[in-house]
Design a protein around this motif. Structure first.
Motif, short mmCIF file in Angstrom:
data_model
loop_
_atom_site.label_atom_id
_atom_site.label_comp_id
_atom_site.label_asym_id
_atom_site.label_seq_id
_atom_site.Cartn_x
_atom_site.Cartn_y
_atom_site.Cartn_z
N ALA A 358 0.90 -1.17 0.01
CA ALA A 358 -0.01 -0.16 0.10
C ALA A 358 0.90 1.45 -0.17
O ALA A 358 0.58 2.32 -0.68
N MET A 359 2.02 1.25 0.73
CA MET A 359 3.02 2.41 0.84
C MET A 359 3.47 2.55 -0.58
O MET A 359 3.67 3.71 -0.99
N ARG A 360 3.85 1.50 -1.19
CA ARG A 360 4.51 1.63 -2.51
C ARG A 360 3.69 2.32 -3.58
O ARG A 360 4.04 3.08 -4.37
N GLU A 361 2.54 1.92 -3.42
CA GLU A 361 1.59 2.36 -4.44
C GLU A 361 0.81 3.66 -4.13
O GLU A 361 -0.14 4.16 -4.64
N GLN A 362 1.09 4.15 -2.83
CA GLN A 362 0.43 5.30 -2.18
C GLN A 362 -0.92 5.35 -2.39
O GLN A 362 -1.74 6.21 -2.97
N VAL A 363 -1.29 4.19 -1.71
CA VAL A 363 -2.82 4.07 -1.37
C VAL A 363 -2.99 3.90 -0.04
O VAL A 363 -2.34 3.50 0.81
N GLN A 364 -4.40 4.09 0.25
CA GLN A 364 -4.74 3.96 1.91
C GLN A 364 -5.09 2.58 2.14
O GLN A 364 -5.66 1.98 1.18
N LEU A 365 -4.86 2.12 3.25
CA LEU A 365 -5.47 0.73 3.59
C LEU A 365 -5.93 0.73 4.87
O LEU A 365 -5.76 1.14 5.97
N ARG A 366 -7.13 -0.13 5.01
CA ARG A 366 -7.65 -0.54 6.31
C ARG A 366 -7.60 -2.11 6.27
O ARG A 366 -7.82 -2.71 5.08
N LEU A 367 -7.77 -2.58 7.33
CA LEU A 367 -7.61 -4.24 7.79
C LEU A 367 -8.47 -4.51 8.58
O LEU A 367 -8.16 -4.22 9.80
N ILE A 368 -9.47 -5.41 8.57
CA ILE A 368 -9.91 -6.18 9.42
C ILE A 368 -9.88 -7.77 9.09
O ILE A 368 -9.44 -8.13 8.24
N SER A 369 -9.95 -8.64 10.17
CA SER A 369 -9.68 -9.98 9.88
C SER A 369 -10.71 -10.82 10.82
O SER A 369 -10.91 -10.46 11.92
N HIS A 370 -11.45 -11.95 10.21
CA HIS A 370 -11.68 -13.20 10.99
C HIS A 370 -10.44 -13.80 11.43
O HIS A 370 -10.01 -14.96 10.71
N ALA A 371 -9.72 -13.15 12.59
CA ALA A 371 -8.28 -13.93 12.75
C ALA A 371 -8.46 -15.08 13.30
O ALA A 371 -7.33 -15.73 13.10
N GLY A 372 -9.52 -15.79 13.74
CA GLY A 372 -9.37 -17.06 14.37
C GLY A 372 -9.16 -18.16 13.17
O GLY A 372 -8.66 -19.21 13.56
N ASP A 373 -9.55 -17.90 11.86
CA ASP A 373 -9.31 -18.58 10.68
C ASP A 373 -8.29 -18.07 9.61
O ASP A 373 -8.54 -18.59 8.40
N GLY A 374 -7.85 -16.98 10.01
CA GLY A 374 -6.72 -16.72 8.98
C GLY A 374 -7.56 -15.91 7.69
O GLY A 374 -6.76 -15.63 6.82
N ASN A 375 -8.72 -15.37 7.83
CA ASN A 375 -9.36 -14.69 6.71
C ASN A 375 -9.36 -13.30 7.05
O ASN A 375 -9.79 -12.67 7.97
N LEU A 376 -8.58 -12.68 6.04
CA LEU A 376 -8.25 -11.10 6.20
C LEU A 376 -8.92 -10.43 5.19
O LEU A 376 -9.19 -10.88 3.98
N HIS A 377 -9.32 -9.19 5.66
CA HIS A 377 -10.20 -8.18 4.62
C HIS A 377 -9.50 -7.04 4.65
O HIS A 377 -9.87 -6.07 5.20
N PRO A 378 -8.42 -6.84 3.63
CA PRO A 378 -7.91 -5.57 3.42
C PRO A 378 -8.77 -4.67 2.52
O PRO A 378 -9.21 -5.44 1.49
N THR A 379 -8.88 -3.28 2.83
CA THR A 379 -9.83 -2.60 2.04
C THR A 379 -8.68 -1.61 1.53
O THR A 379 -8.33 -0.89 2.33
N PHE A 380 -8.63 -1.44 0.12
CA PHE A 380 -7.71 -0.20 -0.29
C PHE A 380 -8.54 0.81 -0.79
O PHE A 380 -9.52 0.52 -1.36
#
Length: 457
Positions: A358-380
């Protein structure tokens, strides 16, 4: 146009008036799901609202005669474009087939039609001390049929698994209008191939689900909710590993980054983002919930992690806030959310590499996750006026986030499905041989390719 006029005549002749709609507003409403759409939505030829299985069978026979694709759908709460209309098609809206046919408390089983709302089923079985475990964020709107067609996940996946783990048997109308039953009436059963699992998650491309036999679980006698606030995102992800190493099994284990905490604060008037850089939300349930909560608090007794007080209702409120929100707006051209999954041991590295992308491409990032099973939801997301070629940078960041997951042995979608939006990424994960095999299965069950063509594979 001539073929369509003949089609409309047959629809009128074969179905009651209230079953078929040609209304512009109904066509528009049924033209897509919540996933991103390029250009203007395409209207279906008609929307059919069956109330019984025989009407579904008749529609499939009619579709075969006219070689018109059929897209089956429920509430349309999916986000992968699985029910987007992309060519001439009839929408088969199953929302009026919404009866709970049977509840067998002693067997811990329910039998339902596909249009039953997830939440309504849970209300019905709760009086017997039972619950239907899969709980996607859209549970108050989404239908059981749609949940099965997409193999929906949810917050409780950490302990109870995704929809597939709760589906015992299915009645399915095939492309030629024939009706089959697959699966079983019992928790265990290994006769023949597992066709129930094949239809679950097939996104309407192999058949139309018209009845489901579902496994129910015990409604927890106790629930303990804890919010943990960490200094930074990496610390929160490492916290997931600490919980696992302590052999604590949460029913819910959700991760929220600082950017999303700020969004939630703005939505609900809270101030959690002022207290730290990331958050874990934990729900422990069952007879052992009290002991597991004590063990969890012991794990984080020393250090800089802030834990909510015992019986603090704000932790429960945060879980509900998380359940209904992953950001402040829907996805559009300048905002894209994903749902990759990676082995839990790689979550820290994944978060670090996605932040770098995200930093390289100069875009914003939010991240949430169903962390108990490794399911990540990055939003750019990126502002339309922010620097040169913002959409190109956004798309590169999204694609990098998916490729990073695959490099770590992960998947392009943990729970949203492939649909239309992710179909081009499937070869990144699956071999040509595996994709060809899936096309052969599709060809066997739908030889004329009229069931939701162009989706999933």
């Amino acid at each position: 146009m001539r073929r369509n006029s003949k089609l409309y005549k047959e629809l009128k002749a074969r179905f009651p008036e209230n079953v078929v709609s040609l209304s512009d507003s109904v066509l528009m409403e049924n033209s897509r799901d919540f996933g991103q759409l390029t250009g203007e939505p395409r209207m279906p030829l008609a929307v059919v609202f069956p109330t019984k299985v025989e009407q579904v069978q008749e529609l499939m026979r009619l579709a075969n005669e006219f070689q018109i694709p059929v897209i089956s759908r429920g509430a349309g709460t999916g986000v992968s474009g699985a029910v987007h209309v992309i060519d001439d098609a009839i929408i088969l809206n199953l929302s009026k087939m919404n009866r709970i046919l049977e509840i067998r408390p002693q067997d811990e089983v329910a039998v339902v039609e596909p249009g039953v709302i997830n939440h309504h089923l849970n209300l019905a079985v709760s009086e017997f001390g039972l619950m239907y475990a899969p709980d996607p964020a859209s549970y108050k709107m989404s239908t059981i049929g749609g949940n099965i067609a997409t193999n929906a996940g949810g917050l409780r996946c950490a302990k109870y698994g995704v929809t597939r783990e709760s589906v015992l048997g299915l009645d399915v109308v095939l492309a030629d209008g024939s009706l089959i039953h697959v699966g079983k009436n019992t928790f265990k059963g290994v006769a023949g191939y597992d066709l129930t699992a094949l239809f679950t998650g097939s996104e309407g491309t192999l058949g139309v689900i018209v009845r489901a036999v579902l496994r129910l679980r015990y409604l927890p006698v106790d629930e303990r909710d804890v919010a943990l606030i960490f200094e930074d995102l990496e610390g929160a992800v490492e916290g997931v590993q600490r919980i696992a190493k302590a052999r604590i099994q949460p029913a819910i284990l959700e991760l929220i980054d600082h950017a999303t905490m700020k969004v939630l604060d703005g939505q609900y008037g809270t101030a959690h983002a002022e207290r730290g850089g990331a958050m874990l939300l934990v729900r422990l349930d069952g007879y052992g919930a009290e002991k597991e909560e004590a063990a969890l608090r012991e794990v984080f007794r020393n250090g800089s992690v802030r834990l909510s007080a015992r019986d603090d209702e704000s932790a429960t409120a945060l879980i509900e806030m998380r359940r209904t929100s992953r950001g402040d707006t829907k996805d559009d051209a300048y905002r894209t959310g994903e749902d990759v999954a990676v082995p839990k041991s790689h979550m820290v590295e994944y978060v670090q590499r996605v932040q770098q992308a995200a930093m390289r491409e100069q875009v914003q990032l939010r991240l949430i996750s169903h962390a108990g099973d490794g399911n990540l939801h990055p939003t750019f997301f990126v502002d339309s006026s922010d620097g040169p070629n913002p959409l190109d940078r956004l798309h590169r960041a999204v694609q990098q986030s998916v490729r990073i997951a695959i490099e770590m042995g992960g998947t392009i979608t943990g729970e949203h499905g492939v649909g239309l939006i992710k179909k081009d990424w499937l070869p990144w994960e699956q071999s040509d041989q595996v994709i060809e095999l899936q096309h052969k299965i599709k060809g066997l069950l739908d030889p004329t390719n009229i069931l939701n063509p162009g989706k999933a594979i």
